[in-house]
Design a protein around this motif. Structure first.
Motif, PDB file in Angstrom:
ATOM      1  N   ARG A 444      78.079  27.344 -89.062  1.00  0.00           N
ATOM      2  CA  ARG A 444      78.522  25.995 -89.436  1.00  0.00           C
ATOM      3  C   ARG A 444      79.046  25.206 -88.233  1.00  0.00           C
ATOM      4  NH1 ARG A 444      82.375  25.761 -94.560  1.00  0.00           N
ATOM      5  NH2 ARG A 444      82.315  23.588 -93.853  1.00  0.00           N
ATOM      6  N   TYR A 445      79.510  25.881 -87.206  1.00  0.00           N
ATOM      7  CA  TYR A 445      80.115  25.151 -86.085  1.00  0.00           C
ATOM      8  C   TYR A 445      79.672  25.651 -84.715  1.00  0.00           C
ATOM      9  CZ  TYR A 445      83.266  29.131 -86.882  1.00  0.00           C
ATOM     10  OH  TYR A 445      83.777  30.390 -87.116  1.00  0.00           O
ATOM     11  N   LEU A 446      78.709  26.566 -84.659  1.00  0.00           N
ATOM     12  CA  LEU A 446      78.215  27.035 -83.364  1.00  0.00           C
ATOM     13  C   LEU A 446      76.722  26.759 -83.217  1.00  0.00           C
ATOM     14  CD1 LEU A 446      80.067  30.458 -82.921  1.00  0.00           C
ATOM     15  CD2 LEU A 446      80.749  28.185 -82.153  1.00  0.00           C
ATOM     16  N   GLY A 447      76.282  25.627 -83.764  1.00  0.00           N
ATOM     17  CA  GLY A 447      74.881  25.252 -83.670  1.00  0.00           C
ATOM     18  C   GLY A 447      74.534  24.660 -82.321  1.00  0.00           C
ATOM     19  N   LYS A 448      73.389  23.992 -82.275  1.00  0.00           N
ATOM     20  CA  LYS A 448      72.869  23.474 -81.011  1.00  0.00           C
ATOM     21  C   LYS A 448      73.105  21.979 -80.855  1.00  0.00           C
ATOM     22  CE  LYS A 448      69.348  27.042 -81.563  1.00  0.00           C
ATOM     23  NZ  LYS A 448      67.919  27.333 -81.803  1.00  0.00           N
ATOM     24  N   ASP A 449      74.127  21.453 -81.548  1.00  0.00           N
ATOM     25  CA  ASP A 449      74.416  20.025 -81.454  1.00  0.00           C
ATOM     26  C   ASP A 449      74.753  19.645 -80.020  1.00  0.00           C
ATOM     27  OD1 ASP A 449      74.215  20.270 -84.174  1.00  0.00           O
ATOM     28  OD2 ASP A 449      76.378  20.367 -84.496  1.00  0.00           O
ATOM     29  N   SER A 450      74.437  18.402 -79.674  1.00  0.00           N
ATOM     30  CA  SER A 450      74.700  17.956 -78.303  1.00  0.00           C
ATOM     31  C   SER A 450      76.191  17.810 -78.027  1.00  0.00           C
ATOM     32  CB  SER A 450      73.992  16.618 -78.050  1.00  0.00           C
ATOM     33  OG  SER A 450      74.417  15.641 -78.993  1.00  0.00           O
ATOM     34  N   ASP A 451      76.949  17.410 -79.037  1.00  0.00           N
ATOM     35  CA  ASP A 451      78.388  17.214 -78.859  1.00  0.00           C
ATOM     36  C   ASP A 451      79.109  18.142 -79.816  1.00  0.00           C
ATOM     37  OD1 ASP A 451      80.893  16.300 -78.219  1.00  0.00           O
ATOM     38  OD2 ASP A 451      80.755  14.474 -79.432  1.00  0.00           O
ATOM     39  N   VAL A 458      83.444  28.456 -77.423  1.00  0.00           N
ATOM     40  CA  VAL A 458      82.980  29.824 -77.650  1.00  0.00           C
ATOM     41  C   VAL A 458      82.085  30.273 -76.499  1.00  0.00           C
ATOM     42  CG1 VAL A 458      81.663  31.326 -79.183  1.00  0.00           C
ATOM     43  CG2 VAL A 458      83.216  29.638 -80.135  1.00  0.00           C
ATOM     44  N   GLN A 459      81.267  29.367 -75.981  1.00  0.00           N
ATOM     45  CA  GLN A 459      80.468  29.713 -74.804  1.00  0.00           C
ATOM     46  C   GLN A 459      81.362  30.137 -73.639  1.00  0.00           C
ATOM     47  OE1 GLN A 459      77.844  26.481 -73.764  1.00  0.00           O
ATOM     48  NE2 GLN A 459      76.313  27.029 -75.286  1.00  0.00           N
ATOM     49  N   ARG A 460      82.455  29.438 -73.461  1.00  0.00           N
ATOM     50  CA  ARG A 460      83.382  29.792 -72.386  1.00  0.00           C
ATOM     51  C   ARG A 460      84.010  31.160 -72.633  1.00  0.00           C
ATOM     52  NH1 ARG A 460      88.741  26.319 -70.520  1.00  0.00           N
ATOM     53  NH2 ARG A 460      89.179  27.515 -68.626  1.00  0.00           N
ATOM     54  N   ILE A 461      84.360  31.431 -73.906  1.00  0.00           N
ATOM     55  CA  ILE A 461      84.986  32.712 -74.237  1.00  0.00           C
ATOM     56  C   ILE A 461      84.020  33.871 -73.998  1.00  0.00           C
ATOM     57  CG2 ILE A 461      85.834  34.118 -76.153  1.00  0.00           C
ATOM     58  CD1 ILE A 461      87.172  31.603 -77.257  1.00  0.00           C
ATOM     59  N   VAL A 462      82.767  33.748 -74.474  1.00  0.00           N
ATOM     60  CA  VAL A 462      81.838  34.868 -74.344  1.00  0.00           C
ATOM     61  C   VAL A 462      81.385  35.068 -72.898  1.00  0.00           C
ATOM     62  CG1 VAL A 462      81.058  34.693 -76.727  1.00  0.00           C
ATOM     63  CG2 VAL A 462      79.822  33.447 -74.944  1.00  0.00           C
ATOM     64  N   SER A 476      77.908  35.635 -89.191  1.00  0.00           N
ATOM     65  CA  SER A 476      77.020  34.583 -89.695  1.00  0.00           C
ATOM     66  C   SER A 476      75.934  35.159 -90.586  1.00  0.00           C
ATOM     67  CB  SER A 476      76.373  33.834 -88.529  1.00  0.00           C
ATOM     68  OG  SER A 476      75.432  32.883 -88.997  1.00  0.00           O
ATOM     69  N   GLN A 477      75.487  34.342 -91.552  1.00  0.00           N
ATOM     70  CA  GLN A 477      74.339  34.690 -92.389  1.00  0.00           C
ATOM     71  C   GLN A 477      73.057  34.058 -91.864  1.00  0.00           C
ATOM     72  OE1 GLN A 477      74.264  32.084 -96.170  1.00  0.00           O
ATOM     73  NE2 GLN A 477      76.424  32.329 -95.713  1.00  0.00           N
ATOM     74  N   ARG A 478      73.155  33.180 -90.860  1.00  0.00           N
ATOM     75  CA  ARG A 478      71.972  32.531 -90.298  1.00  0.00           C
ATOM     76  C   ARG A 478      72.020  32.590 -88.772  1.00  0.00           C
ATOM     77  NH1 ARG A 478      68.465  29.469 -92.838  1.00  0.00           N
ATOM     78  NH2 ARG A 478      67.258  30.337 -91.119  1.00  0.00           N
ATOM     79  N   PRO A 479      71.749  33.768 -88.182  1.00  0.00           N
ATOM     80  CA  PRO A 479      71.782  33.877 -86.719  1.00  0.00           C
ATOM     81  C   PRO A 479      70.796  32.959 -86.018  1.00  0.00           C
ATOM     82  CG  PRO A 479      70.824  35.838 -87.741  1.00  0.00           C
ATOM     83  CD  PRO A 479      71.449  35.035 -88.826  1.00  0.00           C
ATOM     84  N   ASP A 483      73.803  29.045 -81.451  1.00  0.00           N
ATOM     85  CA  ASP A 483      73.413  28.803 -80.071  1.00  0.00           C
ATOM     86  C   ASP A 483      72.993  30.108 -79.391  1.00  0.00           C
ATOM     87  OD1 ASP A 483      73.560  26.918 -77.596  1.00  0.00           O
ATOM     88  OD2 ASP A 483      74.732  28.664 -77.007  1.00  0.00           O
ATOM     89  N   GLU A 484      71.863  30.089 -78.715  1.00  0.00           N
ATOM     90  CA  GLU A 484      71.299  31.304 -78.124  1.00  0.00           C
ATOM     91  C   GLU A 484      72.195  31.904 -77.053  1.00  0.00           C
ATOM     92  OE1 GLU A 484      67.412  30.435 -76.746  1.00  0.00           O
ATOM     93  OE2 GLU A 484      66.586  30.024 -78.737  1.00  0.00           O
ATOM     94  N   THR A 485      72.861  31.065 -76.267  1.00  0.00           N
ATOM     95  CA  THR A 485      73.734  31.571 -75.213  1.00  0.00           C
ATOM     96  C   THR A 485      74.841  32.431 -75.790  1.00  0.00           C
ATOM     97  OG1 THR A 485      73.289  29.637 -73.837  1.00  0.00           O
ATOM     98  CG2 THR A 485      75.264  30.904 -73.325  1.00  0.00           C
TER      99      THR A 485
END
Length: 597
Positions: A444-451, A458-462, A476-479, A483-485
């Motif tokens: 719900r909140y880690l998609g590929k949206d531009s903003d 989360v990218q910074r954390i991982v 997640s139920q929809r991997p 975001d792929e990163t």
């Protein structure tokens, strides 16, 4: 005499993949060893290849026609059966190690792995391991995972709706907290972002729950706006602005923070920025910005304001000035400090008056007065979240409006990461007391949206969190929508039942040890059963996750439709239903009933 565990012989070797010709003696598909029956040639089961002083171990990934080597396509006509095996590790003397130091030879024997063999692999319980379930093919063998690698190398729990994700998360967290009778992880620190309010009851014995509308044993959820990223906050409050207007608003905020910076520990006024977490009054900011936009002057020199009724910052009351005259007639339009943001200030006022955003814009004792002074500051917020005596902190975000959810999660993660990062050398910091952040419903909140501030954090954390004691667990139920990163940085995968081909492909693309054939078992996994692969697992395994006790499971079970429709209708009150909706509190009716009693 042939060993009862004998399966066949190596027919070909290609890197870590070997083809095995199955012996005719095990064609029945079942072997009886020491009174126990074993299924032979099952995808996902282990095999052992003796190599003198040590044994190689592999996992069966394909069986049958697809496993037949291309150069022996006529082997099926001679009645031979083949298996494809992926080599994953070896036992040298008594210890199991991932990876292999040598390859098997052609015609080397291949044996079925018994419970005794599995005990050699999983039987050693190190101080950094926790028990989470039992092997699906050998219920007497416990499955243990490496806690250090689970946290520092990040993880993902993936599965379709109804596959048992919530129960798995609850079980994993309980296994950590109760490890060694509760002594081994007595200083655990886990932050769970609960999007649907499923875990408050399930984990209440081990967690401090923060909720927008708390019950008796919960704490109110307050996320002070001044601790969030300033740009994200302004985007939510005011929307798009010109660059000049945006700069003018930032200058006001920085000035407000400077006015309360004196005497605050760690603050250097010469290095203070707009994102320094210091309290400031949004109401006063609104009042300071709205005044020039509405002001008119009674004289040409613009020294005498044409004020009819003063505004009030505390109640967000607009000031009232005389309407500007036409042409060169008085009153005169104001020309000082005007940013042209009347529409944005109207939206800001609307947000401040909207009760559904009160947990953030009016955060209780963390809300500053008009002078910027608050009863509680950043230390009290960090202590409330991370310093209580329970190992788990549940932030129940089920009452948070969807319009602000992504920004809010980005803010929560920013607070968490910055605190662990800058305090990494302190006893309270991330390196001395690491933090595991569990993110439910991540798609719900880690998609590929531009903003997307949540995804950026989360990218910074991982990417960087490992070094500073911040680990991530993505649920997640929809991997395929994540975001792929982010997903590629998750070193451990808990793959529950997945039926969607796009989601299966996402898991397959991130599989370690080249075990692509195991993806084919994902659609047929039982509820609560998972393939565990990666850094925290000794071997890729099929595991039955331990169920939490009755009454301590997440409130995510399916409703019993047949029983509910067959029973008598209870007394219904749709006024109560409407009130629960309006209050954004599913427990509203229950609380009202208890108060009446």
């Amino acid at each position: 005499m042939t060993s009862p565990t004998f399966l066949g012989r190596v027919g070909s070797v290609a890197g870590s993949t070997i083809s095995v010709r199955q012996a005719e003696s095990v064609a029945s598909g079942i072997a009886i060893i020491d009174g126990r029956s074993y299924r032979v040639a099952q995808v996902g089961t282990f095999v052992r290849i003796p190599q003198g002083y040590h044994d190689l171990y592999g996992v069966i990934s394909e069986v049958g026609a697809q496993a037949t080597p291309e150069t022996l396509t006529d082997a099926r006509q001679r009645g031979e059966s083949w298996m494809t095996v992926q080599l994953v590790g070896e036992i040298v003397e008594t210890s199991f190690e991932r990876g292999i130091s040598q390859y098997p030879g052609i015609n080397d024997e291949v044996h079925l792995v018994t419970e005794q063999d599995l005990g050699r692999i999983y039987g050693v319980q190190d101080a950094d391991q926790i028990t989470i379930g039992r092997l699906a093919g050998a219920e007497s063998i416990p499955v243990r995972i490496d806690l250090d690698r689970l946290v520092t190398r990040h993880s993902a729990v993936l599965g379709s709706t109804g596959s048992g994700k919530s129960t798995t998360i609850s079980s994993l967290l309980r296994s950590i907290c109760h490890s060694g009778g509760g002594e081994r992880c007595r200083s655990a620190r886990i932050l769970l972002l609960d999007i649907h309010g499923e875990y408050g009851e399930a984990l209440k014995s081990a967690a401090q729950v923060f909720r927008v509308n708390p019950s008796e044993d919960e704490q109110p959820l307050h996320i002070p706006y001044w601790a969030l990223d300033t740009q994200t906050l302004l985007d939510f409050l005011m929307g798009p602005m010109s660059e000049a207007a945006y700069t003018g608003v930032l200058d006001k905020i920085q000035a407000a923070k400077l006015s309360v910076a004196d005497g605050v520990a760690g603050i250097d006024v010469n290095a203070l920025t707009i994102n320094t977490p210091l309290p400031f009054s949004l109401k006063q900011l609104w009042a300071d910005l709205v005044e020039p936009e509405h002001k008119t002057w009674a004289d040409k020199e613009r020294t005498n304001p044409a004020l009819e009724e003063a505004g009030d910052a505390a109640t967000l009351k607009l000031p009232r000035y005389q309407v500007p005259g036409t042409g060169s007639a008085a009153p005169y339009i104001n020309q000082f400090g005007v940013l042209g943001i009347k529409r944005q200030l109207t939206q800001m006022r609307s947000r401040l008056l909207d009760r559904q955003y009160g947990f953030m814009l009016h955060p209780g004792e963390w809300e500053p007065n008009l002078e910027g002074k608050a009863a509680k500051d950043l230390p009290e917020l960090l202590e409330a979240w991370f310093g209580h005596d329970k190992p788990i902190t549940v932030l129940d975000l089920s009452g948070v409006p969807s319009q602000v959810l992504v920004r809010l999660i980005g803010g929560i993660l920013n607070i968490t990461y910055e605190a662990m990062f800058w305090g990494r050398s302190l006893p309270e910091g991330g390196r001395n007391r690491p933090e595991l952040v569990v993110m439910e419903e991540a798609h719900r909140y880690l998609g590929k949206d531009s903003d997307n501030p949540a995804r950026d954090m989360v990218q910074r954390i991982v990417k960087e969190g490992r070094k500073f004691g911040v680990g991530a667990m993505i649920v997640s139920q929809r991997p395929s929508e994540i975001d792929e990163t982010i997903l590629s940085q998750c070193g451990t995968l808990f793959a529950l039942r997945l039926s969607n081909s796009a989601d299966q492909a996402k898991v397959k693309a991130t599989l370690p040890d080249s075990l692509m054939g195991l993806v084919n078992t994902l659609p047929v996994l039982r509820t609560g059963e998972a393939l565990i692969m990666g850094e925290a697992a000794r071997l890729p395994i099929r595991c039955r996750i331990n169920l939490p006790p009755e009454g301590e499971r997440p409130s995510s079970e399916d409703p019993q439709v047949s029983a509910a429709w067959a029973g008598a209708r209870a007394q219904e009150d749709y006024e109560r239903l409407a009130a629960a909706w309006r209050s954004q509190d599913p427990k509203w009716g229950q609380q009202t009933k208890q108060e009446k009693e």
